[in-house]
Design a protein around this motif. Structure first.
Motif, PDB file in Angstrom:
ATOM      1  N   HIS A 185       0.683  -1.165   0.079  1.00  0.00           N
ATOM      2  CA  HIS A 185      -0.055   0.289   0.042  1.00  0.00           C
ATOM      3  C   HIS A 185       1.041   1.345  -0.137  1.00  0.00           C
ATOM      4  CE1 HIS A 185      -2.895  -2.963   1.424  1.00  0.00           C
ATOM      5  NE2 HIS A 185      -3.744  -2.036   1.082  1.00  0.00           N
ATOM      6  N   ASP A 212      -1.913  -0.872  -4.022  1.00  0.00           N
ATOM      7  CA  ASP A 212      -3.302  -0.429  -3.605  1.00  0.00           C
ATOM      8  C   ASP A 212      -3.449   0.913  -2.955  1.00  0.00           C
ATOM      9  OD1 ASP A 212      -4.055  -2.707  -4.793  1.00  0.00           O
ATOM     10  OD2 ASP A 212      -4.980  -3.741  -3.216  1.00  0.00           O
ATOM     11  N   ASP A 213      -4.705   1.700  -3.459  1.00  0.00           N
ATOM     12  CA  ASP A 213      -5.300   2.639  -2.818  1.00  0.00           C
ATOM     13  C   ASP A 213      -4.715   4.207  -3.117  1.00  0.00           C
ATOM     14  OD1 ASP A 213      -6.416   0.639  -1.333  1.00  0.00           O
ATOM     15  OD2 ASP A 213      -6.091   1.310   0.954  1.00  0.00           O
ATOM     16  N   HIS A 249      -9.715   0.246  -8.601  1.00  0.00           N
ATOM     17  CA  HIS A 249      -9.847  -0.508  -7.228  1.00  0.00           C
ATOM     18  C   HIS A 249     -11.063  -0.283  -6.485  1.00  0.00           C
ATOM     19  CE1 HIS A 249      -7.829  -2.416  -3.702  1.00  0.00           C
ATOM     20  NE2 HIS A 249      -7.870  -1.465  -2.974  1.00  0.00           N
ATOM     21  N   HIS A 268     -13.987   1.955  -2.454  1.00  0.00           N
ATOM     22  CA  HIS A 268     -13.431   0.961  -1.179  1.00  0.00           C
ATOM     23  C   HIS A 268     -14.240   0.245  -0.382  1.00  0.00           C
ATOM     24  CE1 HIS A 268      -9.909  -1.176   0.579  1.00  0.00           C
ATOM     25  NE2 HIS A 268      -9.097  -0.542  -0.162  1.00  0.00           N
ATOM     26  N   PRO A 315     -11.110  -4.203  -3.610  1.00  0.00           N
ATOM     27  CA  PRO A 315     -10.729  -3.780  -2.251  1.00  0.00           C
ATOM     28  C   PRO A 315     -10.528  -4.682  -1.292  1.00  0.00           C
ATOM     29  CG  PRO A 315     -12.598  -2.461  -3.121  1.00  0.00           C
ATOM     30  CD  PRO A 315     -12.243  -3.919  -4.069  1.00  0.00           C
TER      31      PRO A 315
HETATM   32 ZN   LIG Z   1      -7.497  -1.289  -0.698  1.00  0.00          ZN
END
Ligand SMILES: [Zn+2]
Length: 324
Positions: free
Chosen positions: A23, A84-85, A212, A216, A251
């Motif tokens: 992340h 991710d994110d 993604h 989320h 997610p």
């Molecule tokens: Zn995520």
């Protein structure tokens, strides 16, 4: 097997193209993330990459797409690096390290948070816990918030806030208002997420920016229509921005998502090549849904995490539980 080197263990991999996921990488305390995942310092991240480079070749998305159907087994096994994110450290910390090393990565982002328009609900929980932990007055004040039955024990407060579900995320906003904590101020001061300009620059520099979900959610808590809407909205916005719409990473987890979702999603998006979960080294009965190895494991280097995953996969294989 535990005494084998990683290099030797890679001969026991189920496939030659392994996908890994992080992340954030930061040398600072990230209040919005510290209770969600143990992110690496830049020094530890560089150490991970250097150790992995000895055993694997890092590949880019196009190479991954070309290789995947061929089951090419020659040479070192390959690694596709993903994040991710869409956190801002991807631009500030990670991309400069990757550029120097010539390593490609894709970041799977939630369009709702681009330009720091909002904070993801789990990050709100982490931030609230961080503020409460640091401030004795807040520890008292929080007990007056009647929508949650909290007791003065910090670990109880932490557990309660982290167990709030997606559909009840309004509780986090209400608690923040009750404690006079302003998420917008935090976002403005800390620039948690990548901005539109940074995303376009990263894309121009050769990195992948993909979907993604819109905001989320935990997919198995949504009905099929809501799952599809949340995914489609993210894919459409990325396409409009000129970013990537040929992959999607769930997610949290794809656990509990039904076949219908995959079938309808690929029908509506012929360009979609692969979807990604994060269940570690496993085969998936949906062969276009690939499981990634999460590398943010406290006190374990990337090399150790992958070694453990290979050993665990082979144990599962013995009892026929290596396929999702
Ligand atoms: Zn995520």
């Amino acid at each position: 097997m535990a005494s084998f080197s990683l290099e030797k263990l890679t001969t026991y991999l189920p496939y030659r193209d392994v996908v890994i996921v992080y992340h954030s990488v930061s040398d600072e305390k990230l209040k919005h993330a510290q209770y969600l995942f143990p992110y690496r310092s830049s020094k530890d991240f560089i150490k991970d990459l250097d150790e992995l480079s000895k055993v694997f070749d890092f590949i880019d998305w196009d190479t991954f797409l070309e290789r995947k159907p061929t089951k090419n087994k020659s040479g070192k096994p390959k690694l596709l690096l993903t994040f991710d994110d869409g956190y801002s450290d991807f631009h500030d910390v990670i991309a400069p390290i990757l550029k120097q090393k010539g390593i490609y990565a894709t970041n799977f982002i939630n369009p709702k948070f681009i330009d720091n328009k909002d904070l993801m609900w789990r990050c709100k929980a982490s931030l609230l816990i961080s503020e409460i932990e640091e401030n004795k007055d807040l520890q008292q004040q929080v007990l007056g918030f009647k929508s949650l039955k909290l007791n003065p024990d910090l670990s109880n407060i932490k557990q309660n806030l982290l167990s709030i579900k997606f559909e009840n995320q309004h509780l986090l906003d209400e608690l923040a208002a009750f404690l006079n904590i302003d998420f917008k101020t935090y976002l403005a001061q800390n620039k948690v997420y990548l901005t539109t300009n940074e995303l376009l620059k990263l894309k121009q520099d050769g990195f992948g920016i993909s979907a993604h979900g819109w905001d989320h959610p935990l997919y198995h808590e949504l009905n099929l229509d809501a799952q599809l809407d949340n995914t489609q909205k993210a894919l459409d916005i990325l396409e409009k921005l000129g970013l990537n719409n040929d992959s999607f990473a769930f997610p949290f987890t794809d656990f509990g998502v039904k076949n219908d979702f995959f079938e309808k999603l690929s029908k509506a998006n012929p360009r979609l090549q692969y979807t990604f979960g994060a269940a570690g080294l496993k085969l998936d009965s949906r062969f276009k849904n690939l499981q990634r190895i999460p590398l943010e494991v406290e006190n374990y280097s990337a090399k150790q995490v992958i070694k453990n995953e290979i050993i665990y996969y082979n144990l599962l294989k013995l009892i026929g539980k290596h396929r999702i």
